[in-house]
Design an enzyme around this catalytic site. Structure first.
Site, PDB file in Angstrom:
ATOM      1  N   LYS A   1     -41.347  85.472 -60.334  1.00  0.00           N
ATOM      2  CA  LYS A   1     -40.729  85.541 -59.233  1.00  0.00           C
ATOM      3  C   LYS A   1     -39.852  85.250 -58.927  1.00  0.00           C
ATOM      4  O   LYS A   1     -38.825  85.159 -58.230  1.00  0.00           O
ATOM      5  CB  LYS A   1     -42.134  84.756 -57.915  1.00  0.00           C
ATOM      6  CG  LYS A   1     -41.814  84.784 -56.685  1.00  0.00           C
ATOM      7  CD  LYS A   1     -42.034  85.273 -55.410  1.00  0.00           C
ATOM      8  CE  LYS A   1     -43.506  84.003 -55.623  1.00  0.00           C
ATOM      9  NZ  LYS A   1     -42.525  83.091 -54.621  1.00  0.00           N
ATOM     10  N   SER A   2     -39.622  83.194 -59.790  1.00  0.00           N
ATOM     11  CA  SER A   2     -38.377  82.677 -59.715  1.00  0.00           C
ATOM     12  C   SER A   2     -37.214  83.349 -60.116  1.00  0.00           C
ATOM     13  O   SER A   2     -36.546  82.885 -59.311  1.00  0.00           O
ATOM     14  CB  SER A   2     -38.826  81.505 -60.180  1.00  0.00           C
ATOM     15  OG  SER A   2     -40.374  79.814 -59.235  1.00  0.00           O
TER      16      SER A   2
ATOM     17  N   GLY B   1     -39.958  80.883 -49.045  1.00  0.00           N
ATOM     18  CA  GLY B   1     -39.015  79.663 -49.687  1.00  0.00           C
ATOM     19  C   GLY B   1     -38.094  79.718 -50.609  1.00  0.00           C
ATOM     20  O   GLY B   1     -36.310  78.916 -50.119  1.00  0.00           O
TER      21      GLY B   1
ATOM     22  N   ARG C   1     -41.393  75.533 -42.066  1.00  0.00           N
ATOM     23  CA  ARG C   1     -40.827  74.947 -43.819  1.00  0.00           C
ATOM     24  C   ARG C   1     -39.298  74.095 -42.951  1.00  0.00           C
ATOM     25  O   ARG C   1     -39.215  74.158 -42.285  1.00  0.00           O
ATOM     26  CB  ARG C   1     -41.050  75.831 -44.307  1.00  0.00           C
ATOM     27  CG  ARG C   1     -42.443  76.330 -44.685  1.00  0.00           C
ATOM     28  CD  ARG C   1     -42.833  77.059 -46.532  1.00  0.00           C
ATOM     29  NE  ARG C   1     -42.337  76.377 -47.453  1.00  0.00           N
ATOM     30  CZ  ARG C   1     -42.176  77.080 -48.506  1.00  0.00           C
ATOM     31  NH1 ARG C   1     -42.854  78.153 -48.856  1.00  0.00           N
ATOM     32  NH2 ARG C   1     -42.542  76.662 -49.732  1.00  0.00           N
TER      33      ARG C   1
ATOM     34  N   ASP D   1     -47.881  75.348 -58.474  1.00  0.00           N
ATOM     35  CA  ASP D   1     -47.914  76.804 -57.426  1.00  0.00           C
ATOM     36  C   ASP D   1     -49.159  76.677 -57.989  1.00  0.00           C
ATOM     37  O   ASP D   1     -49.862  77.636 -57.334  1.00  0.00           O
ATOM     38  CB  ASP D   1     -46.951  77.801 -57.766  1.00  0.00           C
ATOM     39  CG  ASP D   1     -45.903  77.165 -57.088  1.00  0.00           C
ATOM     40  OD1 ASP D   1     -46.110  76.873 -55.654  1.00  0.00           O
ATOM     41  OD2 ASP D   1     -45.005  78.679 -57.694  1.00  0.00           O
TER      42      ASP D   1
ATOM     43  N   LYS E   1     -45.753  74.035 -48.674  1.00  0.00           N
ATOM     44  CA  LYS E   1     -45.968  75.079 -49.008  1.00  0.00           C
ATOM     45  C   LYS E   1     -46.184  76.429 -47.897  1.00  0.00           C
ATOM     46  O   LYS E   1     -45.881  76.258 -46.990  1.00  0.00           O
ATOM     47  CB  LYS E   1     -46.625  75.254 -49.961  1.00  0.00           C
ATOM     48  CG  LYS E   1     -46.978  74.638 -51.604  1.00  0.00           C
ATOM     49  CD  LYS E   1     -45.356  75.212 -52.285  1.00  0.00           C
ATOM     50  CE  LYS E   1     -44.556  73.744 -53.249  1.00  0.00           C
ATOM     51  NZ  LYS E   1     -43.794  73.543 -53.382  1.00  0.00           N
TER      52      LYS E   1
ATOM     53  N   ARG F   1     -51.571  73.638 -47.930  1.00  0.00           N
ATOM     54  CA  ARG F   1     -52.066  73.704 -49.493  1.00  0.00           C
ATOM     55  C   ARG F   1     -53.534  72.623 -49.993  1.00  0.00           C
ATOM     56  O   ARG F   1     -54.033  72.948 -50.400  1.00  0.00           O
ATOM     57  CB  ARG F   1     -51.987  74.796 -50.204  1.00  0.00           C
ATOM     58  CG  ARG F   1     -50.937  75.208 -50.590  1.00  0.00           C
ATOM     59  CD  ARG F   1     -50.138  76.635 -51.901  1.00  0.00           C
ATOM     60  NE  ARG F   1     -49.713  77.482 -51.208  1.00  0.00           N
ATOM     61  CZ  ARG F   1     -49.087  78.234 -52.343  1.00  0.00           C
ATOM     62  NH1 ARG F   1     -48.616  77.610 -52.689  1.00  0.00           N
ATOM     63  NH2 ARG F   1     -48.105  79.153 -51.551  1.00  0.00           N
TER      64      ARG F   1
ATOM     65  N   ARG G   1     -51.660  82.694 -51.816  1.00  0.00           N
ATOM     66  CA  ARG G   1     -52.116  82.436 -53.611  1.00  0.00           C
ATOM     67  C   ARG G   1     -54.056  81.848 -52.244  1.00  0.00           C
ATOM     68  O   ARG G   1     -54.285  81.483 -53.367  1.00  0.00           O
ATOM     69  CB  ARG G   1     -51.822  80.985 -53.386  1.00  0.00           C
ATOM     70  CG  ARG G   1     -50.170  81.685 -54.218  1.00  0.00           C
ATOM     71  CD  ARG G   1     -49.301  80.355 -55.178  1.00  0.00           C
ATOM     72  NE  ARG G   1     -47.988  80.329 -55.579  1.00  0.00           N
ATOM     73  CZ  ARG G   1     -47.666  81.322 -55.956  1.00  0.00           C
ATOM     74  NH1 ARG G   1     -48.054  81.748 -56.622  1.00  0.00           N
ATOM     75  NH2 ARG G   1     -46.256  81.135 -56.310  1.00  0.00           N
TER      76      ARG G   1
HETATM   77  C1  S3P Z   1     -39.619  77.184 -56.810  1.00  0.00           C
HETATM   78  C2  S3P Z   1     -39.794  76.085 -57.099  1.00  0.00           C
HETATM   79  C3  S3P Z   1     -41.087  75.688 -56.330  1.00  0.00           C
HETATM   80  C4  S3P Z   1     -42.485  76.426 -55.575  1.00  0.00           C
HETATM   81  C5  S3P Z   1     -41.859  78.008 -55.860  1.00  0.00           C
HETATM   82  C6  S3P Z   1     -40.599  78.176 -56.242  1.00  0.00           C
HETATM   83  C7  S3P Z   1     -38.634  77.897 -57.695  1.00  0.00           C
HETATM   84  O1  S3P Z   1     -41.320  75.166 -54.910  1.00  0.00           O
HETATM   85  O2  S3P Z   1     -43.308  76.232 -55.273  1.00  0.00           O
HETATM   86  O3  S3P Z   1     -42.922  78.513 -55.338  1.00  0.00           O
HETATM   87  O4  S3P Z   1     -38.057  79.322 -57.548  1.00  0.00           O
HETATM   88  O5  S3P Z   1     -37.862  77.558 -57.769  1.00  0.00           O
HETATM   89  P1  S3P Z   1     -40.252  73.446 -54.462  1.00  0.00           P
HETATM   90  O6  S3P Z   1     -38.439  73.591 -55.134  1.00  0.00           O
HETATM   91  O7  S3P Z   1     -40.464  73.296 -53.561  1.00  0.00           O
HETATM   92  O8  S3P Z   1     -41.386  73.173 -55.251  1.00  0.00           O
END
Ligand code: S3P
Length: 446
Positions: A24-25, A97, A125, A322, A349, A353, A399
């Site tokens: 996903k990232s 997010g 958030r 995560d 999150k 969580r 999740r």
């Molecule tokens: C992510 C960073 C993380 C993670 C999120 C995806 C990303 O969040 O929890 O699911 O793709 O950069 P944070 O950067 O707020 O820790």
């Protein structure tokens, strides 16, 4: 909230091979960076989940052409800051997010106000972690409720690089600043607490001038604005965060084994493997390869009977951020008291969580001691749940749903788990894979 899953039996022993959907990232970063490239970029195995589709919809609204074909996605980038849109534009980050925070970094030169909205969960958030540095670049923000969505961003004509300390270990914050640096004169310097480094690896691959100095706790990153970003093709590897549910399922099932193909094992993401191995899980990485700076491998897991508690070193927190819900579930089955500290970020999150994870363990009959920043979990290796358990998840946290499903399949009891459709944000094939592994039909109410 929609869709309810009913599980009344534990999973039977299995020996299977699976593939999980794209990371996903990386999928969201590819969409956003391809929108800034010059020309046509293609991605294979792009995650087709609600979060990524929201990223695609957002860049389309910003005037970028996107084609989704059966096997790949194509984006016709219009160059850095090449967005082209009408006044009064609203973009919707939905539950994501990552999308909401990263896209703001690309909008710091926007000549018109753009409104950013999100769903109920995202609107709770904190956005100050990105609006603060982006204000330093010169962007202005307008809110109804300070630091929360909906908000509007108005860019600035001349944007100069900044020096910034990112102290939370948030890759979203770091990446938002790095995206803003693409549009800024001079050098942007970030002292960033360790977090996932996909944006850095993509910048390097795209030959954007980036220098990184690493120390134990921080990365010092310098970025110079590139003249252009070349268009680029990408094969998105499998998402370790999705795999984590199946690693946990196999670890706590009886006498089972599983091979998961082509997973991104970037060292900044595999805290779950390190932690579970320390607890006695049997996990092997096979056929390691490099791909454009990322590391990819197959993951082989065998069930494990002797799980032991862990006093989890907080240096591992960001690389497992995560995965803590599923790690908590393994701790519930381990011998001894596990301790996880410095994890208040978990309450930032899709849902709080740390609090919800603890509540679910308590419903299962597991004792926990919770503070704002830590949790102790009193493991029960012979846990057998006999009573009915209902999981409500009205904040749409994918999740929480998936952790509850794995708990139901490995600990017994009669479970009714709400909000099945939340899986569509990150892992739409989750239940199909469960069905493939267990060859069983679980009842789902629409
Ligand atoms: C992510 C960073 C993380 C993670 C999120 C995806 C990303 O969040 O929890 O699911 O793709 O950069 P944070 O950067 O707020 O820790």
């Amino acid at each position: 909230m929609s869709g309810t899953l009913l599980i009344n039996d534990k999973i039977k022993k299995f020996n299977k091979r699976i593939k999980v959907t794209g990371d996903k990232s990386l999928s969201i970063r590819w969409v956003l960076l391809a929108s800034q490239a010059t020309g046509k970029s293609k991605a294979h195995n792009l995650l087709m989940s609600e979060d990524v589709l929201a990223a695609i919809d957002s860049i389309k609204k910003l005037g970028i052409k996107v084609k989704i074909n059966k096997n790949y996605c194509e984006i016709l980038g219009n160059g850095i800051n090449g967005f082209n849109f009408k006044k009064n534009l609203t973009i919707d980050a939905k539950n994501s997010g990552t999308l909401g925070r990263l896209i703001l970094g690309l909008l710091i030169k926007s000549p018109n106000k753009i409104k950013l909205v999100g769903d109920n969960s995202l609107s709770k958030r904190d956005f100050s972690r990105v609006t603060k540095p982006l204000q330093e670049f010169g962007a202005k923000f307008y809110y109804k409720k300070k630091n929360k969505l909906p908000l509007s961003i108005l860019g600035s004509k001349s944007v100069k690089g900044i020096n910034y300390l990112e102290s939370k270990g948030s890759a979203q914050c770091k990446s938002s600043i790095m995206f803003a640096a693409l549009n800024s004169t001079g050098i942007t310097s970030i002292k960033a607490r360790k977090s996932r480094n996909h944006t850095e690896l993509l910048f390097k691959y795209l030959k954007i001038a980036i220098k990184i100095k690493k120390t134990k706790k921080y990365d010092f990153i310098d970025i110079k604005r590139p003249k252009i970003i070349p268009s680029f093709n990408y094969q998105i590897p499998g998402d370790i965060s999705s795999c984590a549910f199946f690693i946990a399922l196999t670890t706590s099932a009886n006498d089972s084994q599983l091979l998961i193909k082509d997973v991104n094992i970037n060292p900044s993401r595999i805290g779950v493997i390190t932690i579970l191995k320390k607890m006695g899980a049997k996990i092997l990485l096979k056929n390691k390869k490099n791909y454009r700076g990322e590391k990819i491998s197959n993951i082989f897991i065998k069930s494990s009977k002797n799980l032991k508690a862990i006093n989890c070193p907080s240096e591992l927190n960001s690389s497992a951020i995560d995965e803590f819900l599923i790690i908590f579930l393994i701790a519930a089955r381990a011998k001894g008291i596990s301790y996880f500290k410095d994890i208040s970020e978990l309450n930032q999150k899709e849902s709080p969580r740390l609090i919800w994870g603890s509540k679910i363990l308590n419903m299962m009959g597991i004792k926990t001691k919770l503070t704002k920043n830590s949790i102790k979990i009193y493991g029960q290796p012979n846990l057998e749940i006999k009573k009915p358990i209902i999981i409500k998840n009205y904040l749409k946290d994918h999740r929480i749903f998936m952790m509850s499903t794995i708990a139901a399949l490995t600990c017994g009891g009669k479970w009714k788990i709400h909000d099945k459709d939340s899986i569509n944000t990150s892992f739409p094939t989750f239940l199909k894979i469960i069905k493939k592994i267990s060859s069983k039909y679980y009842e789902i109410n629409k």
